[in-house]
Design an enzyme around this catalytic site. Sequence first.
Site, PDB file in Angstrom:
ATOM      1  CE  LYS B  78      -3.963   1.981   2.516  1.00 23.04           C
ATOM      2  NZ  LYS B  78      -4.879   1.824   3.675  1.00 23.04           N
ATOM      3  CB  SER B 153      -8.295   3.721   2.754  1.00 22.07           C
ATOM      4  OG  SER B 153      -7.435   3.064   3.667  1.00 22.07           O
ATOM      5  CB  SER B 177      -8.654   0.922   5.618  1.00 23.24           C
ATOM      6  OG  SER B 177      -9.319   2.154   5.572  1.00 23.24           O
TER       7      SER B 177
END
Lengths: 95, 488
Positions: B78, B153, B177
């Site tokens: 990420k 997210s 997330s």
Amino acid sequence: MALTDTDLKRLARLARLRLEESEITGLQGQFAGILGLIDQLQAVDTRGIEPLSHALDLGLRLREDLVTETDQRARFQSVAPQVEEGLYLVPKVIE
Amino acid sequence: MDLANTSLRQLASALHERRISSRELAQAYLGRIERLDGELGAFITVDPEKTLAQADAADARIARGQAGPLTGIPIAHKDIFCTQGWLTTCGSRMLSNFVSPYDAHVIEKFAGAGALILGKTNMDEFAMGSSNETSHFGPVKNPWNLAKVPGGSSGGSAAAVAARLAPAATATDTGGSIRQPAALCGVSGIKPTYGLVSRYGMIAYASSLDQGGVIAPSAEDLGLVLNAMVGFDARDSTSIDRPAEDYTATLGKPLKGLRIGLPREYFSGGVSSDVAQAIDAALEVYDRLGAERVEVSLPHSALSVPVYYVLAPAEASSNLSRYDGVRYGHRAAQYADLNDMYERSRAEGFGPEVKRRILTGTYVLSRGYYDAYYLQAQRVRRLIVNDFREAFEQCDVIMGPSSPTVAFGFGEKTGDPVQMYLSDIFTISVNLAGLPGLSIPAGFGAAGLPVGLQLIGNYFSEGRLLQAAHGYQQATDWHRQVPDMARA
């Protein structure tokens, strides 16, 4: 509860965010929704309940008082917007 | 090698037995990214040259007989994890020029294990969002239906794994997330107990809630990656120092007698009927595996969303004050004075959702509102933690839906922030309590879109959660289903 133009501008100033006039009406509507959501908390009886800032009860650790960092100024300043002679440059604050 | 259906363990044995080299494996995944990511948008940065150089080093390490379970395996990260020499944007214009001068602890750990960096995945800006629509780099699409959001997210990590563009991806979870995008994309995802994965170099959103974790196809894969990721780090003041654990050690142990707590608040409306049906069917699988159902109650769970939208913005408004256009990140081109430089740099660098949360946080921390909002939210946070404590006296694991609906369409919730915030109603309380949570694929709902089953465990019970997830995955094959585009 709703926020007035003045309230929003004050918050934006505190947060160092420039707001355009055109953004204000939209933000007021969204804030009405967000405040409606968080105002639900007012109805909860929390007498005698201690605030909890952290889920796990961790003490703060102490480390040995030794120098552990090395000089990495050049590396860190390589990503800075403006530097000169090892200093970060910002607009003049004292005339 | 059929990358659409190969587990990490199988990839590792293929590498160790020299049936495939790390370079070939990296090339295969990079090829898939090149072919498929144009329409998906799961990656912000790929850098084949760097990845292949790491692959050659891994091949040499394997040849020396010094390989570990992840040596030579490409892993996507990420874009919230600072990665030395790689663009690290956090999905924001503010950091769109930030080439990190250092590595996050997590990145160091994977380097030590000999894993490769496959690329940096797209995400909601500063991890603030539940649909990936707040990314400065454009939304990620859901591989099951390109008109639907992947969740957020960590939408890029979830979509990349779902389309099998990566065998596993790191992710972070502040209010859901990891679990919500894993659910919406039909993959497995784990958020460990707060403090197990170091936050050093993981760009901060709400520090008392942020926790790194993993997204991968199966629970077994999650365990293998988690083994490399967990570890004490003195540079994170909330890092937990405890003996290393093998999270795959309990996989395969029978689930007979496992007490599954079903919170009545998670099963009394507020869930779409397709999701509710899939969850019921999943619980019947657990019945057949010999688990027992126990009704529990989490009476304050409906308050978790309002508590979160006081505490997380408050922490965010403090954390994001570091972006001032002085030491790194975006600086406005034109300004009148220092204050104007701050205000313009931040106004240009942050998107609307980040600004809303900074302003909300500034509001709840300001004089006159601090007691009514911030302290009151912290008190209710304690009530939520107490609910879980009582529930875990009666059960070993809590189960329910990960998300109230399957993936929704682009633009469906962007007009109304509160509707978007409610997507995380089942995941947020787990962060407030610092507990481990996991989402696994549990079939399909409306329009053939995946449904996620959430498993919540007591502190440090990751092994047991993974065991419970693995047992289910041995009895079902939902986690092996891939979207059509992944077969391409």
